[in-house]
Design an enzyme around this catalytic site. Structure first.
Site, PDB file in Angstrom:
ATOM      1  CG  HIS A   1      39.633 -31.196-118.448  1.00  0.00           C
ATOM      2  ND1 HIS A   1      40.032 -30.001-118.993  1.00  0.00           N
ATOM      3  CD2 HIS A   1      38.409 -30.962-117.891  1.00  0.00           C
ATOM      4  CE1 HIS A   1      39.092 -29.093-118.801  1.00  0.00           C
ATOM      5  NE2 HIS A   1      38.105 -29.645-118.128  1.00  0.00           N
TER       6      HIS A   1
ATOM      7  CB  SER B   1      34.728 -30.191-117.801  1.00  0.00           C
ATOM      8  OG  SER B   1      35.660 -29.247-117.296  1.00  0.00           O
TER       9      SER B   1
END
Length: 299
Positions: free
Chosen positions: A279, A56
């Site tokens: 993230h 990811s």
């Protein structure tokens, strides 16, 4: 921002990447990588067949536009920026959220093994992998939960050291061995490719500073998580070099832009966010692209 403009030569490199990214990623990179005089075109790396592998952090999870919802793959991922910068004629982005080293060689749901995207014609490969192998999502979750019962201690560190040794260190060592296998396959399937293992960015303050309640980690666990990030990156770098491939550092340039920072300076999303927690956001993805591109300019 001065960390990214290390020298005038580096600034020229940055300008080329920023200009190349304008069409692909809405020019976000230009916000902190201000264009300067264009660098010599002959010095800019170009690749015909680029394949992006990874999890990811490479798929651009949480960003937009969404290209593949199953894999959280977006158009603002660092591979998308790199593909534009190197003027790739063919760009195969098979990155997928949740991928481990195992998904290099086996299907992930309906998605084929990532290594199947490689061929003898591939001339550039980037790979960000390892975070899911060590269970980073669970680590983050355990650290958040632990902070409720012992906010001034190190409950997460204590949890992973209950056996007398650090369980995460063991996972990192195991992941490094698996990476070596994956890199051997990549070299065999794409023998002419330039291969770059891309490290993970700085997720929490490098100085170990606490930032509750915004990021709910116990006092002692901020530095513990920082060290997990650094240890994983070091393992990835060591195995990359042992395999005869390259490593792109994205940690150093993202120091000071971790999830604890204010919205204007934050390149990593906090735990509570509408995007992908812990993230890189668009700025973070472009910073990672800078790290990769700067590595590509070394040869």
């Amino acid at each position: 921002m001065t960390q990214l403009a290390r020298t005038s030569r580096s600034a020229a490199r940055t300008a080329s990447l920023a200009l190349a990214a304008l069409g692909t990623a809405a020019g976000l990179i230009g916000g902190f990588m201000a264009p300067v005089a264009a660098a010599d075109d002959a010095a800019q790396p170009t690749y015909d067949n680029y394949v992006a592998l990874g999890d990811s952090y490479a798929s651009g999870a949480g960003g937009s536009p969404v290209i593949d919802a199953d894999c959280d793959r977006t158009g603002q991922s660092y591979p998308s920026v790199i593909a534009a910068a190197v003027k790739a004629k063919s760009f195969k982005n098979v990155t997928c959220s949740g991928a481990t080293t195992a998904e290099m060689a086996k299907a992930q749901g309906t998605n084929p093994a990532q290594l199947s995207a490689l061929s003898a014609d591939t001339d550039l490969v980037t790979l960000t992998i390892g975070g899911n192998d060590i269970g980073f999502t669970d680590i983050i979750t355990n650290c958040v939960v632990g902070s409720f019962s012992d906010p001034t201690g190190s409950p997460c560190k204590k949890h992973y050291n209950e056996s007398g040794s650090d369980a995460i260190d063991t996972r990192i060592n195991s992941t490094a061995s698996k990476l070596t296998v994956s890199l051997a396959y990549i070299r065999a399937l794409a023998p002419k490719a330039r291969v770059v293992v891309v490290g993970y960015p700085s997720l929490v303050p490098d100085d170990g500073k606490v930032c509750r309640p915004g990021v709910p980690f116990a006092d002692g666990d901020v530095s513990y998580l920082r060290d997990v990030d650094k240890k994983l990156n070091q393992a990835l770098a060591d195995r990359a070099r042992s395999a005869g491939v390259e490593y792109a550092d994205t940690y150093t340039m993202t120091i000071g832009h971790d999830m604890c920072q204010g919205e204007a300076d934050r390149w990593i999303e906090p735990i509570e966010t509408k995007l992908a927690p812990a993230h890189p956001n668009s700025w973070g993805q472009h910073a990672m692209a800078y790290g990769v591109y700067d590595q590509l300019l070394l040869k």
